[in-house]
Write a protein that holds these residues in place. Structure first.
Motif, PDB file in Angstrom:
ATOM      1  N   PRO A  86     -16.890   4.019   8.542  1.00  0.00           N
ATOM      2  CA  PRO A  86     -16.416   2.683   8.141  1.00  0.00           C
ATOM      3  C   PRO A  86     -15.514   2.697   6.908  1.00  0.00           C
ATOM      4  CG  PRO A  86     -18.716   2.581   8.774  1.00  0.00           C
ATOM      5  CD  PRO A  86     -18.356   4.029   8.732  1.00  0.00           C
ATOM      6  N   SER A  87     -15.847   3.531   5.913  1.00  0.00           N
ATOM      7  CA  SER A  87     -15.020   3.575   4.704  1.00  0.00           C
ATOM      8  C   SER A  87     -13.610   4.064   5.021  1.00  0.00           C
ATOM      9  CB  SER A  87     -15.667   4.465   3.642  1.00  0.00           C
ATOM     10  OG  SER A  87     -16.000   5.741   4.166  1.00  0.00           O
ATOM     11  N   PHE A  88     -13.481   4.943   5.998  1.00  0.00           N
ATOM     12  CA  PHE A  88     -12.167   5.389   6.455  1.00  0.00           C
ATOM     13  C   PHE A  88     -11.409   4.246   7.126  1.00  0.00           C
ATOM     14  CE2 PHE A  88     -10.383   6.680  10.649  1.00  0.00           C
ATOM     15  CZ  PHE A  88      -9.129   7.064  10.216  1.00  0.00           C
ATOM     16  N   LEU A  89     -12.092   3.511   7.986  1.00  0.00           N
ATOM     17  CA  LEU A  89     -11.454   2.394   8.676  1.00  0.00           C
ATOM     18  C   LEU A  89     -11.040   1.302   7.698  1.00  0.00           C
ATOM     19  CD1 LEU A  89     -13.818   2.235  11.779  1.00  0.00           C
ATOM     20  CD2 LEU A  89     -11.487   3.126  11.705  1.00  0.00           C
ATOM     21  N   ARG A  90     -11.839   1.095   6.661  1.00  0.00           N
ATOM     22  CA  ARG A  90     -11.462   0.116   5.636  1.00  0.00           C
ATOM     23  C   ARG A  90     -10.218   0.558   4.891  1.00  0.00           C
ATOM     24  NH1 ARG A  90     -17.171  -0.338   4.976  1.00  0.00           N
ATOM     25  NH2 ARG A  90     -17.187   1.220   3.306  1.00  0.00           N
ATOM     26  N   LEU A  91     -10.117   1.859   4.637  1.00  0.00           N
ATOM     27  CA  LEU A  91      -8.963   2.367   3.892  1.00  0.00           C
ATOM     28  C   LEU A  91      -7.677   2.163   4.665  1.00  0.00           C
ATOM     29  CD1 LEU A  91      -8.040   4.107   1.357  1.00  0.00           C
ATOM     30  CD2 LEU A  91      -7.988   6.010   2.972  1.00  0.00           C
ATOM     31  N   ILE A  92      -7.664   2.548   5.940  1.00  0.00           N
ATOM     32  CA  ILE A  92      -6.409   2.489   6.689  1.00  0.00           C
ATOM     33  C   ILE A  92      -5.964   1.056   6.959  1.00  0.00           C
ATOM     34  CG2 ILE A  92      -6.800   4.739   7.749  1.00  0.00           C
ATOM     35  CD1 ILE A  92      -7.467   3.218  10.358  1.00  0.00           C
ATOM     36  N   SER A  93      -6.903   0.115   6.940  1.00  0.00           N
ATOM     37  CA  SER A  93      -6.543  -1.285   7.191  1.00  0.00           C
ATOM     38  C   SER A  93      -6.621  -2.116   5.915  1.00  0.00           C
ATOM     39  CB  SER A  93      -7.463  -1.884   8.255  1.00  0.00           C
ATOM     40  OG  SER A  93      -8.822  -1.804   7.858  1.00  0.00           O
ATOM     41  N   SER A  94      -6.520  -1.460   4.773  1.00  0.00           N
ATOM     42  CA  SER A  94      -6.644  -2.162   3.501  1.00  0.00           C
ATOM     43  C   SER A  94      -5.509  -3.164   3.301  1.00  0.00           C
ATOM     44  CB  SER A  94      -6.648  -1.163   2.340  1.00  0.00           C
ATOM     45  OG  SER A  94      -5.376  -0.550   2.202  1.00  0.00           O
ATOM     46  N   GLU A  95      -5.781  -4.185   2.539  1.00  0.00           N
ATOM     47  CA  GLU A  95      -4.781  -5.202   2.263  1.00  0.00           C
ATOM     48  C   GLU A  95      -3.580  -4.620   1.515  1.00  0.00           C
ATOM     49  OE1 GLU A  95      -6.628  -8.417   0.208  1.00  0.00           O
ATOM     50  OE2 GLU A  95      -7.752  -9.117   1.965  1.00  0.00           O
ATOM     51  N   THR A  96      -3.847  -3.643   0.637  1.00  0.00           N
ATOM     52  CA  THR A  96      -2.746  -3.057  -0.126  1.00  0.00           C
ATOM     53  C   THR A  96      -1.800  -2.272   0.778  1.00  0.00           C
ATOM     54  OG1 THR A  96      -4.201  -1.207  -0.695  1.00  0.00           O
ATOM     55  CG2 THR A  96      -3.976  -2.954  -2.318  1.00  0.00           C
ATOM     56  N   SER A  97      -2.350  -1.529   1.746  1.00  0.00           N
ATOM     57  CA  SER A  97      -1.509  -0.778   2.676  1.00  0.00           C
ATOM     58  C   SER A  97      -0.686  -1.721   3.545  1.00  0.00           C
ATOM     59  CB  SER A  97      -2.373   0.131   3.557  1.00  0.00           C
ATOM     60  OG  SER A  97      -3.006   1.131   2.794  1.00  0.00           O
ATOM     61  N   GLU A  98      -1.340  -2.747   4.067  1.00  0.00           N
ATOM     62  CA  GLU A  98      -0.624  -3.708   4.902  1.00  0.00           C
ATOM     63  C   GLU A  98       0.467  -4.407   4.104  1.00  0.00           C
ATOM     64  OE1 GLU A  98      -1.394  -7.732   7.606  1.00  0.00           O
ATOM     65  OE2 GLU A  98      -3.062  -6.790   6.531  1.00  0.00           O
ATOM     66  N   ALA A  99       0.158  -4.780   2.859  1.00  0.00           N
ATOM     67  CA  ALA A  99       1.146  -5.454   2.021  1.00  0.00           C
ATOM     68  C   ALA A  99       2.346  -4.548   1.746  1.00  0.00           C
ATOM     69  CB  ALA A  99       0.504  -5.890   0.704  1.00  0.00           C
ATOM     70  N   LEU A 100       2.091  -3.250   1.535  1.00  0.00           N
ATOM     71  CA  LEU A 100       3.183  -2.309   1.306  1.00  0.00           C
ATOM     72  C   LEU A 100       4.075  -2.236   2.536  1.00  0.00           C
ATOM     73  CD1 LEU A 100       4.624  -0.126  -0.339  1.00  0.00           C
ATOM     74  CD2 LEU A 100       2.964   1.536   0.572  1.00  0.00           C
ATOM     75  N   PHE A 101       3.479  -2.128   3.721  1.00  0.00           N
ATOM     76  CA  PHE A 101       4.280  -2.067   4.939  1.00  0.00           C
ATOM     77  C   PHE A 101       5.102  -3.335   5.115  1.00  0.00           C
ATOM     78  CE2 PHE A 101       4.915  -3.041   9.435  1.00  0.00           C
ATOM     79  CZ  PHE A 101       5.619  -1.921   9.830  1.00  0.00           C
ATOM     80  N   ARG A 102       4.464  -4.480   4.927  1.00  0.00           N
ATOM     81  CA  ARG A 102       5.179  -5.742   5.096  1.00  0.00           C
ATOM     82  C   ARG A 102       6.359  -5.853   4.145  1.00  0.00           C
ATOM     83  NH1 ARG A 102       1.139 -10.814   6.253  1.00  0.00           N
ATOM     84  NH2 ARG A 102       0.071  -9.977   8.092  1.00  0.00           N
TER      85      ARG A 102
END
Length: 280
Positions: A86-102
């Motif tokens: 779960p901690s891995f899944l949380r990392l890859i879908s983190s808000e910071t990662s998504e915000a960077l991509f956007r």
């Protein structure tokens, strides 16, 4: 989230290394801790004795080699189970990662491709499953403006086989590929390689950034890259995820296809980018 200079570098070079993007204690250590626990559980399941000394983020994987030496299949169980942390899944879908991509792609609709994420364990001197030169878009045809997110769980030094990148290669579009030629001895998607690979690679310089846990390496979906050769005494543990843009017209035309590992026929999807035999 990044400076104007960093964004300009990413757009120009097709990659960017962001030091300390993830917090080691908050984001990385929980994954390492769970991996340590999984190694112990797999050992217990198969009756492999381990002299456990307690979790240490610097050496969470030290008992993995006992499984690898005892039976390669035991190590394979760890590899499969690590993707379900779960901690891995949380990392890859983190808000910071998504915000960077956007931010980088100027979109308000980001996605993570099906079967496009995982934890790789590249063992020393084991090249059968090493990723050779490729572009992510061919294997993850969700959107042509997608971005690979890559971060290590162990310090990656020269002898461990850092990711090798060909800067500016993303500007030349999707390469021509062939299947069952140069990499005919490999299995599945690993049989697909860039046609006339040596000539293509020779056109670019090569960089291989060294990374620490918490660092984030991002690459454009068209940037040519490969895994380095691990000649160290330690396995290279790394996290990969891939964001795509729902608004991308190319992805929309293709129907945002999922990973080649789910059965997507990329030869049918990109007929103009495949050759069945070397051209004269």
């Amino acid at each position: 989230m990044i400076s104007a200079g960093e964004r300009e570098f990413f757009e120009s070079e097709g990659y960017l290394l962001i030091k300390g993007f993830f917090d080691r204690e908050r984001d990385i250590a929980p994954i390492q801790r769970d991996a340590y626990a999984i190694i112990g559980l797999v050992a217990e399941r198969h009756g492999v004795d381990l002299a456990r000394t307690g979790f240490d983020p610097e050496s969470f994987d030290q008992d993995y080699y006992r499984l690898l030496e005892t039976d390669r299949r035991f190590a394979g169980e760890v590899y499969d189970l690590a993707k379900q942390i779960p901690s891995f899944l949380r990392l890859i879908s983190s808000e910071t990662s998504e915000a960077l991509f956007r931010e980088l792609r100027g979109t308000d609709h980001a996605g993570i491709g099906a079967a496009s994420y995982g934890i790789r364990i590249d063992n020393p001197n084991e090249d059968k499953f090493r990723s050779h030169w490729h572009q992510e878009f061919l294997f993850q045809p969700q959107s042509i403006d997608g971005i690979v997110f890559w971060t290590p769980l162990v310090p990656v030094r020269d002898d461990m086989g850092a990711v090798i990148i060909l800067p500016k290669s993303h500007k030349d579009g999707l390469c021509v590929y062939s299947k069952g030629t140069t990499y005919a001895d490999k299995v599945g998607a690993y049989q697909i390689g860039i046609h006339d690979e040596a000539a293509v690679v020779a056109k670019y310089e090569q960089v291989a950034p060294l990374t620490e846990p918490g660092d984030l390496l991002i690459m454009d979906f068209l940037t040519i890259h490969a895994s380095g050769e691990n000649r160290s005494a330690r396995s290279r543990w790394s996290i990969q995820s891939r964001f795509f843009n729902y608004n991308d017209p190319v992805g929309m035309k293709l129907g945002w296809k999922s990973s080649i590992t789910t059965g997507t026929d990329v030869e049918a999807l990109f007929p103009d980018n495949f050759v069945s035999a070397p051209r004269s």
